[in-house]
Design an enzyme around this catalytic site. Structure first.
Site, mmCIF file in Angstrom:
data_model
loop_
_atom_site.group_PDB
_atom_site.id
_atom_site.type_symbol
_atom_site.label_atom_id
_atom_site.label_comp_id
_atom_site.label_asym_id
_atom_site.label_seq_id
_atom_site.Cartn_x
_atom_site.Cartn_y
_atom_site.Cartn_z
ATOM 1 N N GLU A 69 0.828 -1.217 0.000
ATOM 2 C CA GLU A 69 0.000 0.000 0.000
ATOM 3 C C GLU A 69 0.857 1.261 0.000
ATOM 4 O O GLU A 69 0.587 2.205 -0.742
ATOM 5 C CB GLU A 69 -0.929 0.012 1.213
ATOM 6 C CG GLU A 69 -2.069 -0.969 1.130
ATOM 7 C CD GLU A 69 -3.061 -0.656 0.016
ATOM 8 O OE1 GLU A 69 -3.233 0.527 -0.345
ATOM 9 O OE2 GLU A 69 -3.665 -1.608 -0.497
ATOM 10 N N ASN A 92 1.135 3.973 -3.034
ATOM 11 C CA ASN A 92 0.833 5.399 -2.848
ATOM 12 C C ASN A 92 1.919 6.277 -3.460
ATOM 13 O O ASN A 92 1.619 7.299 -4.085
ATOM 14 C CB ASN A 92 0.658 5.738 -1.368
ATOM 15 C CG ASN A 92 -0.727 5.426 -0.863
ATOM 16 O OD1 ASN A 92 -1.621 5.063 -1.615
ATOM 17 N ND2 ASN A 92 -0.915 5.563 0.435
ATOM 18 N N ARG A 104 -9.606 5.069 -7.429
ATOM 19 C CA ARG A 104 -8.854 4.778 -6.205
ATOM 20 C C ARG A 104 -9.828 4.806 -5.041
ATOM 21 O O ARG A 104 -10.684 5.683 -4.956
ATOM 22 C CB ARG A 104 -7.736 5.801 -5.993
ATOM 23 C CG ARG A 104 -6.702 5.786 -7.078
ATOM 24 C CD ARG A 104 -5.865 4.531 -6.990
ATOM 25 N NE ARG A 104 -5.082 4.376 -8.198
ATOM 26 C CZ ARG A 104 -4.400 3.289 -8.473
ATOM 27 N NH1 ARG A 104 -4.403 2.273 -7.651
ATOM 28 N NH2 ARG A 104 -3.707 3.210 -9.573
#
Length: 148
Positions: free
Chosen positions: A53, A57, A112
């Site tokens: 994650e 990002n 997203r």
């Protein structure tokens, strides 16, 4: 080096282009390095998911329309804890508190979900986020592996 996490026993630093193909390499490399603490399969899966994650990002948000560099620093401590810092020199986060709210995203057009920080927090004992707009961000994940 001794701190609240314990005594540093090993450390690795990685640097890679912010290409989506490098996300799986980053999580695999961190997991392989953490294996020396003999974590459970669930603990390895947790750290892999959180790293995935954080690196995603950087790739999606920090460098939006260009390729930048993702820096990863992993530290292992004698109390079976791990610190993983994922850092970029991208656009930074305007409002960290807002960005950490579930479902908040700056990229809704690309579907997203805005759950990145929430996912990281669910798999780690602590998540620290530092950012300066225009200068980049740093996310530090802390996970303590249970004794076996």
């Amino acid at each position: 080096m001794k701190n609240d996490k314990g005594k540093l026993v090993n450390e690795i630093k990685l640097k890679m282009p912010s290409l989506s193909v490098n996300e799986s390499m980053a999580r695999s490399a961190v997991a392989a390095f953490c294996a020396q603490l003999d974590p459970s399969a669930t603990e390895i899966a947790d750290i892999k998911c959180a790293v995935s994650e954080a690196v995603t990002n950087c790739i999606v948000h920090a460098y939006r329309d260009r390729i930048g560099v993702v820096y990863i620093n992993v530290k292992l401590f004698d109390n079976r804890s791990v610190s993983v810092e994922i850092r970029d020199r991208g656009c930074g986060i305007e409002d960290v508190k807002q960005a950490r709210q579930p479902l908040f995203t700056t990229d809704a057009a690309n579907e997203r979900s805005g759950m990145g920080f929430t996912v990281m927090e669910s798999f780690c004992d602590s998540v620290r986020v530092r950012s300066k707009a225009g200068h980049g961000s740093s996310v530090t994940l802390i996970k303590k592996f249970e004794g076996r």
